[in-house]
Scaffold this motif. Structure first.
Motif, short mmCIF file in Angstrom:
data_model
loop_
_atom_site.label_atom_id
_atom_site.label_comp_id
_atom_site.label_asym_id
_atom_site.label_seq_id
_atom_site.Cartn_x
_atom_site.Cartn_y
_atom_site.Cartn_z
N ALA A 1 46.88 40.71 38.83
CA ALA A 1 46.73 39.30 38.46
C ALA A 1 48.06 38.78 37.97
O ALA A 1 48.85 39.52 37.37
N ARG B 1 48.33 31.87 40.92
CA ARG B 1 46.90 31.70 40.65
C ARG B 1 46.18 31.05 41.83
O ARG B 1 45.05 31.38 42.15
N ARG C 1 47.10 31.36 44.88
CA ARG C 1 47.05 32.42 45.90
C ARG C 1 45.84 33.34 45.64
O ARG C 1 45.09 33.69 46.54
N GLU C 2 45.68 33.67 44.36
CA GLU C 2 44.58 34.56 43.98
C GLU C 2 43.22 33.90 44.27
O GLU C 2 42.30 34.53 44.80
N THR D 1 41.18 41.99 40.83
CA THR D 1 42.54 41.93 40.28
C THR D 1 42.64 42.89 39.10
O THR D 1 41.64 43.23 38.45
#
Ligand code: FAD
Length: 421
Positions: free
Chosen positions: A95, A102, A104-105, A121
């Motif tokens: 993470a 963020r 992208r996550e 993550t």
């Protein structure tokens, strides 16, 4: 056999890497993956450092029986593509905190959900995860250092995890994902690449023009610097099933070398007397082409691949060079010089010989040939995967519609330019 993709971002290590260690512990087979993301530009120094870090990570992974797959493009698209290719059921990553990381996550989590992949993550970018210690009274974070430090010190840090001793790679991960030419120079790497390439050679005749498949030998920089003997390459290829079309390409190399030997001005003068066209002095068009912002997706994908990797697929070299000289009417020397600057395999005979061939001033027996970029795109990138990899702002456009974004409403083009005239 349970398989997981571990997406490395800025956790380029095997020691105390929770995403990596947990995945190796929980899955039979793990694909360590790094995606070069064109949306995250880095200056020369940082690029060189990143290159060194990736090379070292690859060595550490290889020492454990694994390897590092390197892909280029949007990390979400590429991670999903990799997971599907190797039959993974999960993707893991560290993470991170920036707005870009963020989003992208979040995008990756959503893509995993729609592809029915597990997504997880892990900590690792900081000592204490960002939201793990919070001020009393419900604030989202500490605004002042000293109280933060006190809580931080009192927090129970997670245990340091050891480096996994053994990594098992998916057997069906394509060879071209591993060990890109950049940073992997020299005779030893060249000989390894040749051996693994020879095992793959049978498919060459059918697949060498498929842009997304990326299944050519990538031996050109080694041949240019003489890390490999072209004579020996022919010798080792001869007799292998399907080797003929590959050996023919090596003959093109010799062909241009004998042209250059007989015509030393190949770099600057038209090979065929009186073949010169009237070139336009179009600095803006040249710059848009160099930067991969012409508005013609297949051209921009090739030009961005060149910038990102110092290499470009042969079919894309043909398309981009034809576009510059026969569509924008810009002088082939300007294009040739730009290629020569950036290509790892930049070679006077092959580069300028090919440029003159494409521009119609050289050895082509049909000098007025002109490649239609759209037809080439539909033929050699039929699903749009190559464009999607290098032009991430168009990656959301499905199928071959990606090749003609000008047909779509402006909102869907997301700032991608209209084709230049
Ligand atoms: C405009 C333009 C510029 C080019 N500039 C260069 C350059 O600077 N240096 C360079 O090595 N190649 C150049 N090429 C040729 C070709 O694109 C590359 O050799 C090839 O893409 C390298 O990838 P590979 O090693 O995977 O090739 P493969 O398809 O695996 O071919 C094997 C080898 O054959 C030789 N070869 C393949 N195609 C050609 C060709 N058309 N002409 C001459 N030799 C060839 C190369 O040494 C190559 O490594 C250029 C092509 C074009 C259209």
């Amino acid at each position: 056999m349970k398989t997981c993709v571990v997406l490395f971002t800025r956790d380029l290590r095997v020691h105390d890497n929770p995403a990596f260690a947990s995945s190796v512990g929980a899955f039979d087979v793990v694909l360590p993956l790094f995606v070069h993301d064109p949306a995250l530009p880095a200056g020369d120094n940082r690029r060189a450092f990143l290159r060194g870090a990736l090379d070292d990570l690859r060595s550490s992974l290889r020492a454990r029986g694994g390897d590092l797959a390197e892909l280029h493009g949007d990390p979400v698209t590429e991670a999903i593509r990799a997971a599907k290719t190797v039959g993974a059921s999960a993707i893991a990553m560290a993470a991170d905190v920036s707005a870009y990381a963020r989003s992208r996550e979040t995008r990756l989590a959503a893509a995993c959900e729609s592809e029915r992949l597990a997504f997880k993550t892990f900590p690792g970018v900081t000592v204490v995860p960002p939201s793990a210690v919070r001020p009393g009274g419900g604030g989202s974070h500490y605004k002042v250092f000293t109280p933060y430090y006190r809580s931080w010190e009192a927090f129970t840090f997670r245990d340091v995890v050891g480096a996994p001793k053994k990594v098992s790679l998916p057997a069906d991960a394509p060879k071209s994902w591993f060990s890109t030419a950049i940073g992997d120079a020299g005779e030893t790497a060249a000989r390894k690449r040749l051996s693994s390439w020879l095992a793959d050679i049978a498919a060459y005749g059918d697949i060498h023009d498929d842009l997304a498949a990326d299944r050519t030998s990538r031996l050109s920089p080694y041949l240019h610097f003489g890390c490999l003997s072209p004579r020996e390459v022919v010798d080792r290829a001869q007799g292998q099933e399907g080797a003929e079309p590959f050996i023919r390409q090596l003959c093109w190399r010799d062909f241009y070398h004998q042209v250059l030997a007989a015509f030393p001005a190949l770099k600057s003068k038209p090979y065929r007397a009186n073949a010169e066209d009237e070139w336009r002095d179009e600095k803006d068009a040249l710059q848009a082409w160099q930067e991969g912002h012409t508005g013609m997706p297949i051209v921009d994908a090739g030009m961005r691949q060149l910038r990102a990797e110092g290499w470009m697929h042969n079919r894309a070299r043909l398309i981009t060079a034809s576009y510059l000289t026969k569509h924008l009417y810009v002088d082939w020397r300007a294009g040739g010089d730009h290629f020569f600057d950036l290509l790892l395999d930049g070679d006077v005979a092959n580069n300028y010989g090919n440029w003159q061939w494409v521009a119609g001033t050289g050895n082509d027996t049909k000098p007025y040939r002109r490649f239609s970029p759209l037809r080439q795109a539909e033929r050699f990138d039929p699903t749009g995967e190559y464009v999607r990899r290098y032009v991430p702002e168009l990656a959301h456009i499905p199928g071959k519609a990606i090749h003609q974004p000008w047909e779509l409403p402006a909102a869907q083009r997301r700032g991608y330019p209209a084709p230049i005239k």
